[in-house]
Write a protein that holds these residues in place. Structure first.
Motif, PDB file in Angstrom:
ATOM      1  N   ASP A 133      16.294  39.421 112.015  1.00 10.73           N
ATOM      2  CA  ASP A 133      17.401  40.144 111.296  1.00 10.73           C
ATOM      3  C   ASP A 133      18.652  39.534 111.812  1.00 10.73           C
ATOM      4  OD1 ASP A 133      15.802  42.345 110.464  1.00 10.73           O
ATOM      5  OD2 ASP A 133      15.799  43.172 112.525  1.00 10.73           O
ATOM      6  N   ASN A 134      19.690  39.475 111.026  1.00 16.02           N
ATOM      7  CA  ASN A 134      21.069  39.083 110.859  1.00 16.02           C
ATOM      8  C   ASN A 134      21.248  37.741 111.254  1.00 16.02           C
ATOM      9  OD1 ASN A 134      22.303  41.905 110.713  1.00 16.02           O
ATOM     10  ND2 ASN A 134      21.616  42.199 112.799  1.00 16.02           N
ATOM     11  N   LEU A 183      22.999  34.255 110.720  1.00 16.76           N
ATOM     12  CA  LEU A 183      24.316  33.837 110.458  1.00 16.76           C
ATOM     13  C   LEU A 183      24.290  32.207 110.998  1.00 16.76           C
ATOM     14  CD1 LEU A 183      27.351  34.307 109.961  1.00 16.76           C
ATOM     15  CD2 LEU A 183      27.583  34.702 112.295  1.00 16.76           C
ATOM     16  N   TYR A 234      25.409  34.464 105.315  1.00 17.24           N
ATOM     17  CA  TYR A 234      24.722  35.628 106.190  1.00 17.24           C
ATOM     18  C   TYR A 234      23.604  36.389 105.276  1.00 17.24           C
ATOM     19  CZ  TYR A 234      24.569  40.359 108.212  1.00 17.24           C
ATOM     20  OH  TYR A 234      24.014  41.356 108.975  1.00 17.24           O
ATOM     21  N   GLN A 292      21.044  39.675 105.901  1.00 15.06           N
ATOM     22  CA  GLN A 292      20.854  41.067 106.892  1.00 15.06           C
ATOM     23  C   GLN A 292      19.423  40.827 107.369  1.00 15.06           C
ATOM     24  OE1 GLN A 292      21.310  44.765 105.099  1.00 15.06           O
ATOM     25  NE2 GLN A 292      23.639  44.280 104.635  1.00 15.06           N
ATOM     26  N   ARG A 293      18.384  39.853 106.572  1.00 19.56           N
ATOM     27  CA  ARG A 293      17.144  40.086 107.133  1.00 19.56           C
ATOM     28  C   ARG A 293      16.582  38.737 106.583  1.00 19.56           C
ATOM     29  NH1 ARG A 293      13.439  43.112 109.534  1.00 19.56           N
ATOM     30  NH2 ARG A 293      11.269  43.130 109.129  1.00 19.56           N
TER      31      ARG A 293
END
Length: 396
Positions: A169-170, A172, A195, A197-198
């Motif tokens: 997850d996340n 970046l 980025y 989210q998953r």
């Protein structure tokens, strides 16, 4: 047929030749140390394995229906990581028990009476500790990362969870480079922010990419999915929208929808997403690569933490040398005699004290209060100084 026993005898002499070249004192002391060392490795491995792995696997077998054969396979794969933890502790207990027994039986007193100094007596323990240091480093670098990764993958597949490195997850990632200025010049700065989210089995979901490589015109992409294309050597964004944003002096915004959009960013975001979360599952080379990726992505805190863990991969094996020196110095004191249970208890106290200091320095390194090199090696230096002080006291 008659030559076979002679050949075996010659091979045996060649194998034993280095051992026989050792001084009799060292051979005797090493022989005395070997038994307690094996006992210590077995005892500490059994205790740590029971607390660290067996109870959790039993719970999964009972509650999650984990097959027993899979649980045993995971246990065997995790065994090397607990063996590595037991090597320094077993070194401490072996040296402490052996020299306490020899001191209590007045055997060390007899050696002193013929002029053998205490430092010469503990040389065998120091040599054994160096061997255990090299063994610990070898296990930690060549065996443990691979077996831990296999154990995690085996357990994840058995309970229907994604294998580590397939989900995250996340995600970046930040890229730095040359930013083009309105006057045509360039300066170093942040050029891209990626980025997601998953991350799910090679596909980034709910992705946002901001291109700031030109200060006069910026580009932002949003997409439901994105994946790295090896054939195109580019990112493939699917089902999204691209926005063109003017500079600080312009209010112009353009946008367009797309089904498929290729963008040349590089595969670093994918590599960041696949980084293991546990430094124990990485070799030193892999950890250094991961640190570089984390620094490139702008995650300085995670990079600093990983740098501390890299230094600890070098410093941790040296704990064998620290414990060997401390254990032999404590045991070599005149009239020092301890039973196996007393030696085990004292070893646990010394181990707890050392690792409490080591964890404290490690936390200071992760926070940035100390340099990673100092946070990893200062406990070793303190331990060695303590060992030399104890050796000096035992020599009086």
């Amino acid at each position: 047929m008659s030559g076979t026993p002679l050949a075996l005898d010659r091979l045996q002499r060649q194998v034993l030749a280095p051992w026989r070249r050792l001084p009799l004192l060292d051979r005797w002391l090493l022989g005395e140390l070997f038994g307690p060392l094996v006992y210590g490795v077995a005892a500490f491995t059994a205790v740590s394995l029971s607390v660290g792995a067996v109870f959790e696997l039993v719970r999964r077998v009972a509650e999650s229906g984990l097959p027993l054969d899979v649980a045993l396979q995971v246990l065997l794969l995790e065994l090397p990581s607990f063996l590595v933890l037991s090597f320094p502790m077993a070194t401490l207990m072996a040296t402490l028990l052996t020299f306490s027994k020899l001191s209590g039986n007045s055997e060390l007193t007899a050696l002193r009476s013929v002029g053998v100094p205490t430092w010469r007596m503990v040389m065998a323990a120091v040599a054994l500790s160096l061997v255990m240091t090299l063994l610990t480093f070898g296990f930690n670098e060549a065996v443990v990362p691979r077996t831990l990764s296999q154990a995690e993958a085996t357990l994840s597949r058995a309970i229907g969870r994604a294998v580590a490195g397939e989900q995250k997850d996340n995600v970046l990632y930040s890229r730095y480079g040359r930013v083009e200025q309105p006057d045509g010049s360039t300066r170093r700065g942040l050029t891209h922010i990626f980025y997601a989210q998953r991350f799910n089995q090679g596909v980034m979901e709910d992705v946002t990419l901001v291109d700031m490589s030109r200060s006069a015109h910026r580009v932002m992409l949003t997409a439901k999915r994105a994946r790295w294309s090896d054939t195109e050597a580019q990112w493939e964004f699917l089902d999204g929208r691209v926005f063109g944003i003017g500079g600080a002096d312009s209010d112009a915004i353009t946008s367009a929808r797309f089904d498929r959009y290729l963008y040349p960013l590089g595969n670093q975001p994918m590599r960041v997403a696949k980084l293991p979360t546990d430094a124990n599952e990485m070799t030193i080379g892999q950890a250094r690569t991961a640190e570089r990726l984390l620094r490139e992505s702008g995650d300085e805190q995670a990079a600093r933490k990983l740098r501390v863990r890299i230094e600890e991969k070098f410093a941790f094996p040296a704990v064998c040398l620290v414990f060997g020196l401390i254990g032999s110095s404590l045991g070599a004191r005149p009239h020092s005699r301890r039973s196996r249970s007393q030696g085990f208890g004292l070893s646990v106290l010394l181990i707890f004290g050392y690792y409490l200091v080591a964890f404290s320095f490690s936390s200071l390194g992760v926070k940035g209060t100390l340099e990673p090199l100092f946070s990893a090696w200062l406990p070793v230096v303190i331990g060695l100084v303590t060992g030399f002080v104890l050796l000096r006291q035992a020599s009086r």
